[in-house]
Design a protein around this motif. Sequence first.
Motif, PDB file in Angstrom:
ATOM      1  N   GLY A  65      28.677   4.746 -34.760  1.00  0.00           N
ATOM      2  CA  GLY A  65      28.581   3.396 -35.282  1.00  0.00           C
ATOM      3  C   GLY A  65      27.911   3.421 -36.639  1.00  0.00           C
ATOM      4  O   GLY A  65      27.134   4.331 -36.950  1.00  0.00           O
ATOM      5  N   ALA A 105      31.463  -0.094 -34.539  1.00  0.00           N
ATOM      6  CA  ALA A 105      30.920   0.696 -33.435  1.00  0.00           C
ATOM      7  C   ALA A 105      31.998   0.912 -32.388  1.00  0.00           C
ATOM      8  O   ALA A 105      31.707   1.060 -31.224  1.00  0.00           O
ATOM      9  CB  ALA A 105      29.699   0.017 -32.825  1.00  0.00           C
ATOM     10  N   LEU A 125      23.937  -1.723 -31.888  1.00  0.00           N
ATOM     11  CA  LEU A 125      23.942  -1.475 -33.331  1.00  0.00           C
ATOM     12  C   LEU A 125      23.622  -2.758 -34.086  1.00  0.00           C
ATOM     13  O   LEU A 125      22.868  -2.738 -35.061  1.00  0.00           O
ATOM     14  CB  LEU A 125      25.283  -0.891 -33.785  1.00  0.00           C
ATOM     15  CG  LEU A 125      25.434  -0.663 -35.289  1.00  0.00           C
ATOM     16  CD1 LEU A 125      24.361   0.284 -35.834  1.00  0.00           C
ATOM     17  CD2 LEU A 125      26.830  -0.136 -35.603  1.00  0.00           C
TER      18      LEU A 125
END
Length: 182
Positions: A65, A105, A125
């Motif tokens: 990510g 991601a 993330l």
Amino acid sequence: MEFITGTFETLDAHMLSAMASYRYQVFVKQLGWELDCEEDSEFDQFDREDTVYILALDEEKNVIGVARLLSTATPYLLSEVFPELMAGQPLPASEHVWELSRFAAAGPSQRRIGSQISSPNAIALMQATLRCAAHYGAQKLITVSPLGIERLLRNVGIDAFRAGQACNKYGQHLYASWITVN
């Protein structure tokens, strides 16, 4: 999953190369964006010394990510490439407003854009990105997003709302979105 943050100066060459390759796989290969970049390495004019990156790594230290943050006090993607998404409103230009771009991601087999924010990795993330933005003094993020991301962000408890109107660009319906940094 582990998160690391840094800039061109603080991330090592291996991490920068892995990030560029991951971005190429996601944005050029999976999403089909026609970007002016080298084979297997996606960087653009907004990847500068002042750019802050958040990288998600798996247990083997592979990039899974990425997110890119830029202060809007300097040129950024929305201001230079997509200003019409603000529908005539002034473009943000403040140390307290940062742009989030090149967020992804999705794993190699995930092709739907919605999977970029609805997966547990993407949510983690995004939370790491918000923490990083807060560390740099951001109070809001502005981002260019495909339609549908706004609802997905809200569904996971992130305060997001439209900054302008949606436009059809590069075969997608895109809009500028505000995200509150808590």
